[in-house]
Design a protein around this motif. Structure first.
Motif, mmCIF file in Angstrom:
data_model
loop_
_atom_site.group_PDB
_atom_site.id
_atom_site.type_symbol
_atom_site.label_atom_id
_atom_site.label_comp_id
_atom_site.label_asym_id
_atom_site.label_seq_id
_atom_site.Cartn_x
_atom_site.Cartn_y
_atom_site.Cartn_z
ATOM 1 N N UNK A 130 0.834 -1.202 0.000
ATOM 2 C CA UNK A 130 0.000 0.000 0.000
ATOM 3 C C UNK A 130 0.867 1.249 0.000
ATOM 4 N N UNK A 131 0.416 2.230 -0.797
ATOM 5 C CA UNK A 131 1.054 3.531 -0.868
ATOM 6 C C UNK A 131 0.023 4.600 -0.539
ATOM 7 N N UNK A 132 0.410 5.610 0.267
ATOM 8 C CA UNK A 132 -0.494 6.704 0.610
ATOM 9 C C UNK A 132 0.306 7.979 0.789
ATOM 10 N N UNK A 133 -0.213 9.053 0.214
ATOM 11 C CA UNK A 133 0.415 10.361 0.368
ATOM 12 C C UNK A 133 -0.646 11.422 0.159
ATOM 13 N N UNK A 134 -0.788 12.309 1.156
ATOM 14 C CA UNK A 134 -1.822 13.319 1.065
ATOM 15 C C UNK A 134 -3.196 12.680 0.982
ATOM 16 N N UNK A 135 -3.989 13.077 0.003
ATOM 17 C CA UNK A 135 -5.311 12.494 -0.172
ATOM 18 C C UNK A 135 -5.357 11.372 -1.175
ATOM 19 N N UNK A 136 -4.199 10.875 -1.597
ATOM 20 C CA UNK A 136 -4.155 9.799 -2.590
ATOM 21 C C UNK A 136 -3.629 8.520 -1.957
ATOM 22 N N UNK A 137 -4.074 7.384 -2.455
ATOM 23 C CA UNK A 137 -3.554 6.098 -2.019
ATOM 24 C C UNK A 137 -3.851 5.036 -3.071
ATOM 25 N N UNK A 138 -3.069 3.972 -3.042
ATOM 26 C CA UNK A 138 -3.259 2.850 -3.947
ATOM 27 C C UNK A 138 -2.749 1.595 -3.251
ATOM 28 N N UNK A 139 -3.343 0.454 -3.582
ATOM 29 C CA UNK A 139 -2.937 -0.778 -2.933
ATOM 30 C C UNK A 139 -3.135 -1.983 -3.814
ATOM 31 N N UNK A 140 -2.433 -3.038 -3.473
ATOM 32 C CA UNK A 140 -2.565 -4.325 -4.151
ATOM 33 C C UNK A 140 -2.532 -5.415 -3.093
ATOM 34 N N UNK A 141 -3.457 -6.365 -3.198
ATOM 35 C CA UNK A 141 -3.508 -7.494 -2.271
ATOM 36 C C UNK A 141 -3.687 -8.776 -3.069
ATOM 37 N N UNK A 142 -2.867 -9.756 -2.795
ATOM 38 C CA UNK A 142 -2.999 -11.060 -3.429
ATOM 39 C C UNK A 142 -3.221 -12.089 -2.336
ATOM 40 N N UNK A 143 -4.145 -13.031 -2.546
ATOM 41 C CA UNK A 143 -4.502 -13.979 -1.492
ATOM 42 C C UNK A 143 -4.788 -15.364 -2.070
ATOM 43 N N UNK A 144 -4.738 -16.360 -1.174
ATOM 44 C CA UNK A 144 -5.193 -17.708 -1.485
ATOM 45 C C UNK A 144 -5.841 -18.282 -0.244
ATOM 46 N N UNK A 145 -7.062 -18.773 -0.382
ATOM 47 C CA UNK A 145 -7.843 -19.305 0.734
ATOM 48 C C UNK A 145 -8.341 -20.697 0.344
ATOM 49 N N UNK A 146 -7.816 -21.733 0.986
ATOM 50 C CA UNK A 146 -8.262 -23.106 0.734
ATOM 51 C C UNK A 146 -9.287 -23.503 1.784
ATOM 52 N N UNK A 147 -10.456 -23.944 1.337
ATOM 53 C CA UNK A 147 -11.551 -24.327 2.232
ATOM 54 C C UNK A 147 -11.836 -25.806 2.051
ATOM 55 N N UNK A 148 -11.718 -26.578 3.126
ATOM 56 C CA UNK A 148 -11.964 -28.020 3.098
ATOM 57 C C UNK A 148 -13.325 -28.357 3.704
ATOM 58 N N UNK A 149 -13.825 -29.564 3.398
ATOM 59 C CA UNK A 149 -15.123 -30.047 3.893
ATOM 60 C C UNK A 149 -16.256 -29.091 3.510
ATOM 61 N N UNK A 150 -16.171 -28.527 2.306
ATOM 62 C CA UNK A 150 -17.166 -27.583 1.835
ATOM 63 C C UNK A 150 -18.558 -28.221 1.856
ATOM 64 N N UNK A 151 -19.535 -27.492 2.356
ATOM 65 C CA UNK A 151 -20.909 -27.991 2.452
ATOM 66 C C UNK A 151 -21.712 -27.474 1.267
ATOM 67 N N UNK A 152 -22.292 -28.391 0.504
ATOM 68 C CA UNK A 152 -23.131 -28.042 -0.638
ATOM 69 C C UNK A 152 -24.468 -28.762 -0.541
ATOM 70 N N UNK A 153 -25.455 -28.226 -1.260
ATOM 71 C CA UNK A 153 -26.762 -28.863 -1.371
ATOM 72 C C UNK A 153 -26.755 -29.678 -2.646
ATOM 73 N N UNK A 154 -26.900 -30.987 -2.513
ATOM 74 C CA UNK A 154 -26.720 -31.849 -3.680
ATOM 75 C C UNK A 154 -27.804 -32.883 -3.865
ATOM 76 N N UNK A 155 -27.386 -34.061 -4.281
ATOM 77 C CA UNK A 155 -28.318 -35.114 -4.651
ATOM 78 C C UNK A 155 -28.720 -36.005 -3.503
ATOM 79 N N UNK A 156 -29.036 -37.250 -3.828
ATOM 80 C CA UNK A 156 -29.556 -38.204 -2.852
ATOM 81 C C UNK A 156 -28.543 -38.445 -1.735
ATOM 82 N N UNK A 157 -29.089 -38.744 -0.552
ATOM 83 C CA UNK A 157 -28.238 -38.987 0.604
ATOM 84 C C UNK A 157 -29.056 -39.432 1.796
ATOM 85 N N UNK A 158 -28.444 -39.526 2.964
ATOM 86 C CA UNK A 158 -29.124 -40.048 4.152
ATOM 87 C C UNK A 158 -29.906 -38.987 4.920
ATOM 88 N N UNK A 159 -30.725 -38.184 4.205
ATOM 89 C CA UNK A 159 -31.532 -37.163 4.880
ATOM 90 C C UNK A 159 -33.009 -37.519 4.738
#
Length: 622
Positions: free
Chosen positions: A449-478
């Motif tokens: 991030x850069x900031x000076x006076x009333x100006x600023x600019x930024x860059x953010x790079x990320x990676x988020x791994x999510x396991x055991x994701x819950x989805x609504x799907x097909x047949x199952x034990x419900x």
């Protein structure tokens, strides 16, 4: 005032990927400003990153803030529409205002975003996450958006981000205000408020009511072609009492209701009814210049009801937070204990498990955090352990580092773990599977991030791994047998956000560019209803007594479902706004959204607004 609609394609702004963006990242955390006023009189303060007030320039997270003037200029009728104009945020909606809405921060699911209203958690125990259509934007004074994980501070749910919403706090002599708005689709809304404070006691009272004829919620040939309108109202009462030097009590009561049409059949006038009620009582105490405590009790009641095909879900959430902070020179230590209780009342043709839902569940959490500043370097650590009454213990943590390697430049890096437990509905409802396990995430990111006076600019790079994701799907034990919830694997959310703001030739310029890759790791397919490219650009200037503004938003193509068979085309929206003061305290504003009358969808076969005009008149007692 209805205007015609055309379906001409608009040119993609994504080709202008070199534009940096403006995000109003200088946050004004109104409930916490007093704590830092003596030492930071000119510097903005945020609370969402750590649950404690800190100068914006020292925050080691990706945070932006939306103030009341920006909310009014936006001319929208939902918090979700306002968030969609922020970096890293996308939305989808099943029709118009009052219909089911999802907010995705950095590609995370709606349920993976933790939402708070005046510090009180807002959530639903059905599909999970805030029901954004219930939150009254007309009562909101400021919004803080934390992009990235927050579980080590907030516990379950904060996998993709945290949104903090704040209502108005009174100050100074008693002041009344009112507003009237009218626009396309026979839309009209009014609001009145009264606020003030004498230093010992302050108060804020507000009420609003609005309605609209709307447009058809669904566009496919098999749906009812009628217009699906909405009507809503809200009330807010907030009072604070500084009963001793450094000690303060606050109480807040908020209630809202929404009634909106939707299309579930070809001939019936289907209606969804929403209610949201929140209550909070908090105490803040400053023991010395270096020691502060906070205790809060809160309750949220969220109701979602459908007619004539009857369905009713009511979530009751109670929470308790006790937090203490100690500052030792350039170091800060925070400890907190928290308890959350969830219950769900469900009435539908298949509610055989209602006693289990009503029994609810609880989570107890303990958190410790440390922040140290050492010259040009900053280091921040948070650790939290939660005990869930159904899933047992879960520990999360975060580590962040910042380096101010030049007066205007700061680099940062962080890593964090997260989790989210399944909702009561996902485990015990008609489509529920009791053996579901919590989702868990691992996030890393780098920022510059850069900031000076009333100006600023930024860059953010990320990676988020999510396991055991819950989805609504097909047949199952419900109980339903043919359609069930399931832990289906993992997702990878990764991307780059560029944002910035500046003044050039008498204009204020702002913009952002998001390049995302939200992917199901098991199938390699793009996650549903999330685009890989989103860009915004805005400009404001003053001319001839008018304040003028223009905005452009481009969203790339998405898929309606995770099988990636039903493509939703990209779209570009152009918006204009103009306002001027008529006399002291009286302002006129006119806003045109979707100027090119673009036909687009955020969910397949669900309608969106065409070109719309909204005219507002606002009065504030001088």
């Amino acid at each position: 005032m209805s205007l015609s609609r055309k379906s001409r394609p608009a040119r993609s702004l994504a080709r202008a990927a070199g534009v940096l963006s403006l995000v109003p990242v200088a946050a004004m955390a109104q409930d916490q400003m007093v704590a830092l006023a003596s030492t930071q009189p000119m510097e903005a303060v945020v609370v969402s990153a750590t649950r404690s007030p800190q100068p914006r320039s020292s925050v080691l997270a990706d945070v932006s803030v939306i103030e009341r003037d920006e909310i009014e200029r936006a001319g929208v009728f939902s918090v979700a529409d306002l968030l969609a104009r922020q970096p890293g945020v996308q939305i989808s909606r099943n029709g118009g205002v009052g219909n089911n809405t999802s907010v995705y921060i950095r590609g995370a699911e709606n349920r993976q975003v933790a939402v708070y209203l005046d510090g009180v958690r807002v959530d639903s125990q059905t599909s999970g996450g805030a029901m954004w259509e219930q939150i009254p934007i007309e009562q909101i004074e400021r919004i803080e958006v934390l992009r990235g994980p927050g579980a080590a501070v907030y516990g379950s749910d904060a996998i993709g981000g945290v949104v903090q919403l704040f209502t108005k706090r009174g100050a100074g002599p008693m002041r009344a205000s009112a507003s009237l708005s009218a626009g396309t689709y026979n839309t009209r809304q009014g609001q009145v408020s009264l606020s003030g404070g004498d230093g010992a006691v302050d108060y804020s009272l507000s009420a609003s009511h609005g309605r609209s004829d709307g447009f058809s919620a669904k566009t496919d040939a098999g749906s009812n072609p009628d217009a699906d309108g909405w009507q809503r109202g809200s009330l807010l009462a907030r009072v604070g009492w500084a009963f001793a030097p450094g000690h303060r009590l606050d109480a807040t009561l908020q209630g809202s209701h929404v009634r909106a049409g939707y299309d579930a059949s070809k001939t019936l006038d289907d209606v969804a009814r929403h209610e949201l009620r929140t209550a909070a009582l908090s105490w803040q105490g400053r023991w010395s210049e270096t020691s502060e405590s906070r205790v809060q009790l809160g309750e949220t009641n969220s109701v979602y009801e459908l007619q004539p095909s009857y369905y009713r879900a009511e979530t009751t959430l109670r929470d308790f937070l006790a937090q203490h902070e100690l500052r030792l020179g350039s170091q800060r230590v925070t400890v907190a204990v928290e308890r959350r209780e969830d219950k769900l009342d469900l009435v539908s043709p298949t509610t055989k498990v209602m006693p289990v839902l009503r029994d609810g569940r609880f989570q107890n959490g303990v958190m410790a955090g440390w922040r140290g500043d050492f010259g040009a370097h900053s280091l921040q650590v948070h650790a939290r352990h939660d005990h869930d009454s159904e899933f047992g213990g879960k520990s999360t943590g975060s580590l962040a580092w910042g380096w101010r390697f030049a007066p205007q430049w700061r680099a940062s890096a962080s890593a964090a773990t997260t989790f989210r437990v399944p909702t009561l509905y996902q485990r015990f409802g008609p489509y529920g599977v009791s053996t579901l396990v919590p989702e868990s995430g691992h996030n890393v990111e780098l920022g510059l991030r850069w900031a000076e006076g009333g100006s600023e600019a930024g860059a953010t790079v990320w990676r988020n791994d999510v396991d055991n994701l819950i989805n609504f799907g097909g047949a199952g034990p419900c109980p339903n047998k043919t359609s069930c919830y399931a832990n289906v694997g993992s997702a990878r959310l990764e991307g780059l956000t560029l944002d910035g703001r500046t003044r050039l030739a008498g204009m204020s310029l702002r913009g952002s560019l998001d390049l995302n890759n939200p992917t199901n790791q098991d199938t390699g397919r793009q996650l549903a209803r999330r685009a890989k490219q989103v860009a915004t650009l805005g400009a404001d200037t003053a001319w001839g007594g008018w304040n003028l503004g223009a905005e452009v938003q481009t969203v790339g193509a998405r898929f309606d479902k995770e099988d990636n068979l039903q493509r939703l085309g990209g779209f570009t929206l152009f918006n204009l706004v103009a306002s001027r003061s008529l006399v002291p305290g009286l302002e006129l504003q006119a806003r045109v959204d979707n100027l090119a009358d673009k036909a687009y969808e955020t969910a397949r076969f669900y309608g969106t607004a065409g070109r719309t005009l909204l005219v507002s008149l606002r009065w504030t007692q001088q």
